[in-house]
Design an enzyme around this catalytic site. Sequence first.
Site, PDB file in Angstrom:
ATOM      1  N   ASP A 171       0.865  -1.168   0.000  1.00  0.00           N
ATOM      2  CA  ASP A 171       0.000   0.000   0.000  1.00  0.00           C
ATOM      3  C   ASP A 171       0.906   1.223   0.000  1.00  0.00           C
ATOM      4  O   ASP A 171       1.605   1.476   0.986  1.00  0.00           O
ATOM      5  CB  ASP A 171      -0.901   0.006   1.240  1.00  0.00           C
ATOM      6  CG  ASP A 171      -1.950   1.119   1.183  1.00  0.00           C
ATOM      7  OD1 ASP A 171      -1.660   2.181   0.607  1.00  0.00           O
ATOM      8  OD2 ASP A 171      -3.058   0.925   1.736  1.00  0.00           O
ATOM      9  N   CYS A 230     -12.675  -9.394  -1.996  1.00  0.00           N
ATOM     10  CA  CYS A 230     -13.947  -8.903  -1.453  1.00  0.00           C
ATOM     11  C   CYS A 230     -14.037  -7.388  -1.595  1.00  0.00           C
ATOM     12  O   CYS A 230     -14.834  -6.748  -0.913  1.00  0.00           O
ATOM     13  CB  CYS A 230     -14.063  -9.270   0.030  1.00  0.00           C
ATOM     14  SG  CYS A 230     -14.298 -11.016   0.338  1.00  0.00           S
ATOM     15  N   ASP A 256     -16.014 -12.309  -4.037  1.00  0.00           N
ATOM     16  CA  ASP A 256     -17.321 -11.803  -3.642  1.00  0.00           C
ATOM     17  C   ASP A 256     -17.788 -10.698  -4.581  1.00  0.00           C
ATOM     18  O   ASP A 256     -18.936 -10.267  -4.509  1.00  0.00           O
ATOM     19  CB  ASP A 256     -17.241 -11.251  -2.207  1.00  0.00           C
ATOM     20  CG  ASP A 256     -18.597 -10.857  -1.635  1.00  0.00           C
ATOM     21  OD1 ASP A 256     -19.543 -11.659  -1.776  1.00  0.00           O
ATOM     22  OD2 ASP A 256     -18.708  -9.761  -1.066  1.00  0.00           O
ATOM     23  N   GLU A 261     -21.929  -7.035 -12.385  1.00  0.00           N
ATOM     24  CA  GLU A 261     -22.846  -7.539 -11.364  1.00  0.00           C
ATOM     25  C   GLU A 261     -24.257  -7.063 -11.661  1.00  0.00           C
ATOM     26  O   GLU A 261     -24.428  -5.935 -12.152  1.00  0.00           O
ATOM     27  CB  GLU A 261     -22.401  -7.044  -9.971  1.00  0.00           C
ATOM     28  CG  GLU A 261     -21.059  -7.604  -9.536  1.00  0.00           C
ATOM     29  CD  GLU A 261     -20.676  -7.190  -8.107  1.00  0.00           C
ATOM     30  OE1 GLU A 261     -21.502  -6.513  -7.441  1.00  0.00           O
ATOM     31  OE2 GLU A 261     -19.574  -7.527  -7.669  1.00  0.00           O
ATOM     32  N   HIS A 279     -21.643 -10.801  -3.645  1.00  0.00           N
ATOM     33  CA  HIS A 279     -21.373  -9.493  -3.046  1.00  0.00           C
ATOM     34  C   HIS A 279     -21.969  -9.427  -1.633  1.00  0.00           C
ATOM     35  O   HIS A 279     -22.769  -8.537  -1.303  1.00  0.00           O
ATOM     36  CB  HIS A 279     -21.926  -8.365  -3.909  1.00  0.00           C
ATOM     37  CG  HIS A 279     -21.152  -7.083  -3.760  1.00  0.00           C
ATOM     38  ND1 HIS A 279     -20.859  -6.256  -4.807  1.00  0.00           N
ATOM     39  CD2 HIS A 279     -20.601  -6.480  -2.668  1.00  0.00           C
ATOM     40  CE1 HIS A 279     -20.169  -5.211  -4.382  1.00  0.00           C
ATOM     41  NE2 HIS A 279     -20.006  -5.336  -3.085  1.00  0.00           N
ATOM     42  N   GLY A 281     -20.120  -9.031   1.142  1.00  0.00           N
ATOM     43  CA  GLY A 281     -19.153  -8.442   2.071  1.00  0.00           C
ATOM     44  C   GLY A 281     -19.774  -7.648   3.193  1.00  0.00           C
ATOM     45  O   GLY A 281     -19.308  -7.712   4.332  1.00  0.00           O
ATOM     46  N   ALA A 282     -20.815  -6.898   2.897  1.00  0.00           N
ATOM     47  CA  ALA A 282     -21.444  -6.053   3.919  1.00  0.00           C
ATOM     48  C   ALA A 282     -22.730  -6.658   4.455  1.00  0.00           C
ATOM     49  O   ALA A 282     -23.468  -5.997   5.180  1.00  0.00           O
ATOM     50  CB  ALA A 282     -21.729  -4.674   3.340  1.00  0.00           C
TER      51      ALA A 282
END
Length: 526
Positions: A171, A230, A256, A261, A279, A281-282
């Site tokens: 990063d 994800c 994910d 989509e 999807h 993840g949340a």
Amino acid sequence: MAPRVLISDKLSPAAVAIFKERGVEVDVKPGLDKDELAKIIGDYDGLAIRSNTKVTAKLLEQATKLKVVGRAGIGVDNVDIPAATARGVIVMNTPFGNSITTAEHAIALMFALARQLPAADLSTQAGKWEKNRFMGVELTGKTLGVIGCGNIGSIAATRGVGLKMRVIAYDPFLSLERAAEIGVEKVELDDLLARADFITLHTPLTAQTKNILSAENLAKTKKGVRIINCARGGLVDEAALRAALDSGQVAGAAFDVFVEEPAKANPLFGHPNFIATPHLGASTSEAQENVALQVAEQMSDYLIRGAISNAVNFPSITAEEAPKLRPFIALAEGLGSFAGQLTHAPIEKVAIAYDGAVADLKIKALTSAAIAGVLRPSLQDVNVVSAPAVAASRGIVIEEVTRAAQGDYESFITLTVTTKEQTRSIGGTVFHDGKPRILSIKGIKIDAEFTPSMIYVTNEDKPGFIGRFASLLGDAGVNIATFALGRDEQGGSAIALVAVDGPVPSAVLEEVGKLKGVRQASALHF
């Protein structure tokens, strides 16, 4: 009149309660199609959404009252950010409400990959009992490579540390101090690809990160690596990953998120070593509740108190900062407007110096207001949200300087506009009465409030000018409200900034310009 918010996607009822407690009227109308939404959006100050509602440029054209769009969740792909910015609409998301849930989903997929859980489940429930077929790998002692070690990535990294994995992270924005704090080793991307047994992606999709796991980079990975995504579809070249799965370069992958989509078909589907979720993840009850509560609180704070948090197109302003900042925003915008109305050549640079206590405020918000003031006279649709982007698109350099107090004032802002022909500076402050004041023009001291209609005159400092000027205005029926004067030295250059009752007829302004000793006469509007 209370602000009104429309909730156009399914949100927790607790969000409605928060809006009402804060004094915001709220309507809940999930499932509207785009035409139905367009018909009513003009009645609302705020729009709260999840991922189903598409906030397009066309919809925003109808949203004449809209001040804020709140996305309950982190992704704002369904909002036209440039169009919202151009119309002065704040776009907020809730980047922290589902962080733990998303990180946990990545860890769950990592376990599923390591032990082939989905395939083992199907086989067992089919009565096959294929114990020797599903030989897994341990996570302990393996190297976890985290691409993107921000909010979610750092949570995934600490979970990896807790599983006794060696965690390395790529990063560019990760400091060595932060890496040490969470127990990871900061590395370059090629090093991560070569060393990681598992790779998990937690970075936004940008021009720099699109296909960060390209065919070329997948070839650099450690043979037998397992990859989890994800974060966002498009971070991995799906076709290239399928080829790497087929060749055995990649031992398994779990996604994910996908480029398209809902993912009805995909190059990765059907591979025995690929795991897919829709999807999710949340998708936990805790995360859904958290983001709904967070977006309601953020939108209410903005509509009621002027506080801005987690905006993707404007600096954050706390509820405590907003009252202190508001008069300085008015000052910055007024100084910019003064300079913008007098500048007719292409602007090359705008420099803003913040002296004293004002330097401790959110100067990005002040700069946005100043730039809006500068540009609005020539570009009517510019606002404090869109101004920095508009300035950048026109190649205008923006320079900010913060300094300790330089003179007699606790706070002072100086704005300087540079064109090829000239440089013009104006400075001012906010007095204890909360009213912005102009205190310096071209280095000449003056003291004037901003008023709706003003006349700005530069002239030679010679006797008789004030009498001739005032008489001319009086004869023309233009009433003077206040008269501020300044000069650089006796007999040198002088300025007059005169507040008048109502707009100045152009014919009168022309006559002022013809007065003896007058170099410039301009009408200003604030």
